[in-house]
Design a protein around this motif. Sequence first.
Motif, PDB file in Angstrom:
ATOM      1  N   GLU A   1      38.155  11.013  33.838  1.00  0.00           N
ATOM      2  CA  GLU A   1      39.243  11.053  32.860  1.00  0.00           C
ATOM      3  C   GLU A   1      38.751  10.632  31.477  1.00  0.00           C
ATOM      4  OE1 GLU A   1      42.995  11.611  31.307  1.00  0.00           O
ATOM      5  OE2 GLU A   1      42.205  12.171  33.272  1.00  0.00           O
ATOM      6  N   ARG A   2      37.938   9.556  31.440  1.00  0.00           N
ATOM      7  CA  ARG A   2      37.371   9.130  30.151  1.00  0.00           C
ATOM      8  C   ARG A   2      36.450  10.200  29.592  1.00  0.00           C
ATOM      9  NH1 ARG A   2      36.474   4.058  32.768  1.00  0.00           N
ATOM     10  NH2 ARG A   2      34.258   4.556  32.874  1.00  0.00           N
ATOM     11  N   LEU A   3      35.695  10.845  30.473  1.00  0.00           N
ATOM     12  CA  LEU A   3      34.793  11.903  30.028  1.00  0.00           C
ATOM     13  C   LEU A   3      35.586  13.058  29.420  1.00  0.00           C
ATOM     14  CD1 LEU A   3      31.742  12.461  30.099  1.00  0.00           C
ATOM     15  CD2 LEU A   3      32.089  13.688  32.226  1.00  0.00           C
ATOM     16  N   GLY A   4      36.719  13.404  30.042  1.00  0.00           N
ATOM     17  CA  GLY A   4      37.536  14.480  29.509  1.00  0.00           C
ATOM     18  C   GLY A   4      38.229  14.119  28.212  1.00  0.00           C
ATOM     19  N   SER A   5      38.468  12.823  27.988  1.00  0.00           N
ATOM     20  CA  SER A   5      39.120  12.394  26.753  1.00  0.00           C
ATOM     21  C   SER A   5      38.152  12.205  25.605  1.00  0.00           C
ATOM     22  CB  SER A   5      39.890  11.090  26.995  1.00  0.00           C
ATOM     23  OG  SER A   5      39.001  10.052  27.366  1.00  0.00           O
ATOM     24  N   GLY A   6      36.862  12.446  25.851  1.00  0.00           N
ATOM     25  CA  GLY A   6      35.880  12.371  24.770  1.00  0.00           C
ATOM     26  C   GLY A   6      35.053  11.110  24.760  1.00  0.00           C
ATOM     27  N   GLU A   7      35.313  10.162  25.655  1.00  0.00           N
ATOM     28  CA  GLU A   7      34.505   8.945  25.723  1.00  0.00           C
ATOM     29  C   GLU A   7      33.288   9.224  26.604  1.00  0.00           C
ATOM     30  OE1 GLU A   7      34.941   4.231  27.022  1.00  0.00           O
ATOM     31  OE2 GLU A   7      36.675   5.563  27.036  1.00  0.00           O
ATOM     32  N   ALA A   8      32.313   9.869  25.995  1.00  0.00           N
ATOM     33  CA  ALA A   8      31.163  10.368  26.754  1.00  0.00           C
ATOM     34  C   ALA A   8      30.059   9.325  26.745  1.00  0.00           C
ATOM     35  CB  ALA A   8      30.659  11.681  26.161  1.00  0.00           C
ATOM     36  N   ARG A   9      30.140   8.395  27.684  1.00  0.00           N
ATOM     37  CA  ARG A   9      29.053   7.431  27.854  1.00  0.00           C
ATOM     38  C   ARG A   9      28.823   7.231  29.353  1.00  0.00           C
ATOM     39  NH1 ARG A   9      31.362   2.538  29.144  1.00  0.00           N
ATOM     40  NH2 ARG A   9      33.580   2.306  28.664  1.00  0.00           N
ATOM     41  N   PRO A  10      27.570   7.182  29.777  1.00  0.00           N
ATOM     42  CA  PRO A  10      27.280   6.999  31.212  1.00  0.00           C
ATOM     43  C   PRO A  10      27.789   5.655  31.714  1.00  0.00           C
ATOM     44  CG  PRO A  10      25.336   7.748  30.004  1.00  0.00           C
ATOM     45  CD  PRO A  10      26.360   7.368  28.986  1.00  0.00           C
ATOM     46  N   SER A  11      28.377   5.657  32.898  1.00  0.00           N
ATOM     47  CA  SER A  11      28.889   4.411  33.471  1.00  0.00           C
ATOM     48  C   SER A  11      27.815   3.652  34.228  1.00  0.00           C
ATOM     49  CB  SER A  11      30.048   4.722  34.425  1.00  0.00           C
ATOM     50  OG  SER A  11      29.583   5.473  35.540  1.00  0.00           O
TER      51      SER A  11
ATOM     52  N   GLY B   1      26.497   2.447  46.702  1.00  0.00           N
ATOM     53  CA  GLY B   1      25.830   2.290  47.984  1.00  0.00           C
ATOM     54  C   GLY B   1      26.156   3.367  48.995  1.00  0.00           C
ATOM     55  N   ILE B   2      26.859   4.405  48.576  1.00  0.00           N
ATOM     56  CA  ILE B   2      27.185   5.547  49.427  1.00  0.00           C
ATOM     57  C   ILE B   2      26.509   6.762  48.817  1.00  0.00           C
ATOM     58  CG2 ILE B   2      29.017   6.955  50.432  1.00  0.00           C
ATOM     59  CD1 ILE B   2      30.874   4.562  50.135  1.00  0.00           C
ATOM     60  N   GLN B   3      25.658   7.409  49.597  1.00  0.00           N
ATOM     61  CA  GLN B   3      24.797   8.449  49.044  1.00  0.00           C
ATOM     62  C   GLN B   3      25.594   9.551  48.350  1.00  0.00           C
ATOM     63  OE1 GLN B   3      22.172  10.167  51.928  1.00  0.00           O
ATOM     64  NE2 GLN B   3      21.126  11.466  50.462  1.00  0.00           N
ATOM     65  N   GLU B   4      26.642  10.041  48.988  1.00  0.00           N
ATOM     66  CA  GLU B   4      27.410  11.142  48.415  1.00  0.00           C
ATOM     67  C   GLU B   4      28.116  10.716  47.128  1.00  0.00           C
ATOM     68  OE1 GLU B   4      27.472  10.151  51.492  1.00  0.00           O
ATOM     69  OE2 GLU B   4      26.670  11.848  52.644  1.00  0.00           O
ATOM     70  N   LEU B   5      28.736   9.520  47.144  1.00  0.00           N
ATOM     71  CA  LEU B   5      29.407   9.046  45.943  1.00  0.00           C
ATOM     72  C   LEU B   5      28.416   8.740  44.829  1.00  0.00           C
ATOM     73  CD1 LEU B   5      32.142   6.716  47.489  1.00  0.00           C
ATOM     74  CD2 LEU B   5      32.384   9.061  46.679  1.00  0.00           C
ATOM     75  N   ASP B   6      27.254   8.188  45.184  1.00  0.00           N
ATOM     76  CA  ASP B   6      26.229   7.940  44.169  1.00  0.00           C
ATOM     77  C   ASP B   6      25.746   9.248  43.548  1.00  0.00           C
ATOM     78  OD1 ASP B   6      26.448   5.277  44.633  1.00  0.00           O
ATOM     79  OD2 ASP B   6      24.655   5.113  45.877  1.00  0.00           O
ATOM     80  N   ARG B   7      25.686  10.294  44.367  1.00  0.00           N
ATOM     81  CA  ARG B   7      25.283  11.601  43.833  1.00  0.00           C
ATOM     82  C   ARG B   7      26.312  12.096  42.811  1.00  0.00           C
ATOM     83  NH1 ARG B   7      21.680  15.119  42.048  1.00  0.00           N
ATOM     84  NH2 ARG B   7      22.267  17.287  42.447  1.00  0.00           N
ATOM     85  N   VAL B   8      27.601  11.952  43.130  1.00  0.00           N
ATOM     86  CA  VAL B   8      28.648  12.350  42.182  1.00  0.00           C
ATOM     87  C   VAL B   8      28.558  11.518  40.906  1.00  0.00           C
ATOM     88  CG1 VAL B   8      31.140  12.484  41.823  1.00  0.00           C
ATOM     89  CG2 VAL B   8      30.167  13.147  44.020  1.00  0.00           C
ATOM     90  N   ALA B   9      28.314  10.212  41.057  1.00  0.00           N
ATOM     91  CA  ALA B   9      28.199   9.342  39.881  1.00  0.00           C
ATOM     92  C   ALA B   9      27.015   9.754  39.012  1.00  0.00           C
ATOM     93  CB  ALA B   9      28.050   7.885  40.327  1.00  0.00           C
ATOM     94  N   GLU B  10      25.890  10.118  39.635  1.00  0.00           N
ATOM     95  CA  GLU B  10      24.730  10.566  38.865  1.00  0.00           C
ATOM     96  C   GLU B  10      25.038  11.847  38.101  1.00  0.00           C
ATOM     97  OE1 GLU B  10      21.579  10.955  41.639  1.00  0.00           O
ATOM     98  OE2 GLU B  10      21.383   8.788  42.009  1.00  0.00           O
ATOM     99  N   VAL B  11      25.745  12.778  38.759  1.00  0.00           N
ATOM    100  CA  VAL B  11      26.102  14.031  38.077  1.00  0.00           C
ATOM    101  C   VAL B  11      27.024  13.749  36.887  1.00  0.00           C
ATOM    102  CG1 VAL B  11      27.322  16.214  38.349  1.00  0.00           C
ATOM    103  CG2 VAL B  11      25.760  15.443  40.135  1.00  0.00           C
ATOM    104  N   LEU B  12      28.006  12.847  37.070  1.00  0.00           N
ATOM    105  CA  LEU B  12      28.896  12.500  35.965  1.00  0.00           C
ATOM    106  C   LEU B  12      28.139  11.825  34.827  1.00  0.00           C
ATOM    107  CD1 LEU B  12      32.101  11.200  37.802  1.00  0.00           C
ATOM    108  CD2 LEU B  12      31.832  13.322  36.525  1.00  0.00           C
ATOM    109  N   ASP B  13      27.158  10.967  35.175  1.00  0.00           N
ATOM    110  CA  ASP B  13      26.373  10.323  34.128  1.00  0.00           C
ATOM    111  C   ASP B  13      25.554  11.341  33.344  1.00  0.00           C
ATOM    112  OD1 ASP B  13      27.368   7.893  34.795  1.00  0.00           O
ATOM    113  OD2 ASP B  13      25.597   7.173  35.869  1.00  0.00           O
ATOM    114  N   ARG B  14      24.959  12.309  34.065  1.00  0.00           N
ATOM    115  CA  ARG B  14      24.201  13.341  33.356  1.00  0.00           C
ATOM    116  C   ARG B  14      25.125  14.188  32.483  1.00  0.00           C
ATOM    117  NH1 ARG B  14      21.170  13.812  38.261  1.00  0.00           N
ATOM    118  NH2 ARG B  14      22.388  15.644  38.871  1.00  0.00           N
ATOM    119  N   SER B  15      26.306  14.495  32.993  1.00  0.00           N
ATOM    120  CA  SER B  15      27.267  15.256  32.192  1.00  0.00           C
ATOM    121  C   SER B  15      27.691  14.464  30.959  1.00  0.00           C
ATOM    122  CB  SER B  15      28.492  15.603  33.035  1.00  0.00           C
ATOM    123  OG  SER B  15      28.135  16.397  34.155  1.00  0.00           O
TER     124      SER B  15
END
Length: 425
Positions: A165-175, A180-194
């Motif tokens: 939601e923050r990414l869509g509102s223009g606050e583009a900074r990696p979190s 500790g969950i591989q699938e969720l960490d993968r999503v978090a990495e993709v969001l950080d790269r985006s």
Amino acid sequence: MRRRLLSSTLLVAVIAVLLLGVPLGVAVNRLIQEEATQELSGEAKSLLNDVEYARIQEQPIDPDQLERKYPDRHIQIYAGGTPPQVTAVGTEPEQENRLSADAQSESGVYVVVSRDRTQIEQQVHAWLLLIVVLAAVAMAVAVGLAVVQSRRLTLPLRDLAMIAERLGSGEARPSKHRYGIQELDRVAEVLDRSATRIADLLAREREFATDASHQLRTPLTGLTMRLEEIVAAADDPSVVKEEGEAAIVQAERLTAVIDELLAAARRQRHAQTAVVELDALLDQQFIEWGPAFRRVGRKLVLAGTRELKALGTSGGISQVVSTLLENSLKHGGGPVTVTTSNTEKSIVIEIADEGKGIPEDIAPRVFERNMSGAGGTGLGLTLARALAAADGGRLELVRPRPAAFALFLRPVGDRGRNRVVSGPA
């Protein structure tokens, strides 16, 4: 999602308890019954041996001793003889609740050992209660684990939703959040790269707006000067015509700069360099900037080799020279000398004045963005160097005090590279 996890986990726990608990209860009931039967059978054989031993020793059977040795048992002993001897010890249980075992010897001795089934049933009930308690504990543990697991899954998902939601509102900074969950960490990495890419795009857009405003300012300044000359020389038709033509040239340059900026922003133009006649280009610059230097009592001097040609774009080279002349007008002093020369590898345009020059602490970083020691924007030299590089050349500070800049261009015979406009970076 949490409710579904809890209900599904509870359903799995109930099925597991039923599949394991019911067969275990049946097995425990059968095992206790068989164990009780075997125990009675063993007691009957042991009692038969005791009776046989007493008969051999010609000793009487002591009921008290038997009752102490076999508590909670009803014992019946049948000894051969005429009349037969019958001995009974203990309380006889009811017929429907009695469990019995017997043994008989070759000499005719027959013993029966009985016990009350109620004790066995109580033991069975105790074990079944223990199984039920364990099943309840297992279900409680399963529910607890389901609650923990659901929180572990739903909380990161909520966090990722907030990040998106923050990414869509223009606050583009990696979190940089990891769970500790591989699938969720993968999503978090993709969001950080985006977020990084979006932040880079936003930075490029801001830089482009700044660059555009700065690059448009120089032609507008020249156009303003031309118009001022027209107003000042309104009584002289020849001067008015000359200044009007110069103003038209400035307007055309302004239009060309706008077109170039728009094409660079869209990443759509890939223009190849062409042969540029430096004499005509520099003469035009002298016409544009001469009046401004004359008004402040300074001179523009053109020196060096004439009739030189270089590879580049007239718009890019003109913008670089114009930026250097504007900087010299604002921050320099004395006459400004534009010297052209050629070497084996480059065509050189050197612009120098006789002012105070550039401070030593700023000179190594004079081409960095937002670096200015005289109250300027700090963008002119950065953009000028970018334009020179886009033409396949380079812009260098050859002397800080007094300031002298050199624009190195490719000679006509050098076709090694083509100019590619890719927009501000």
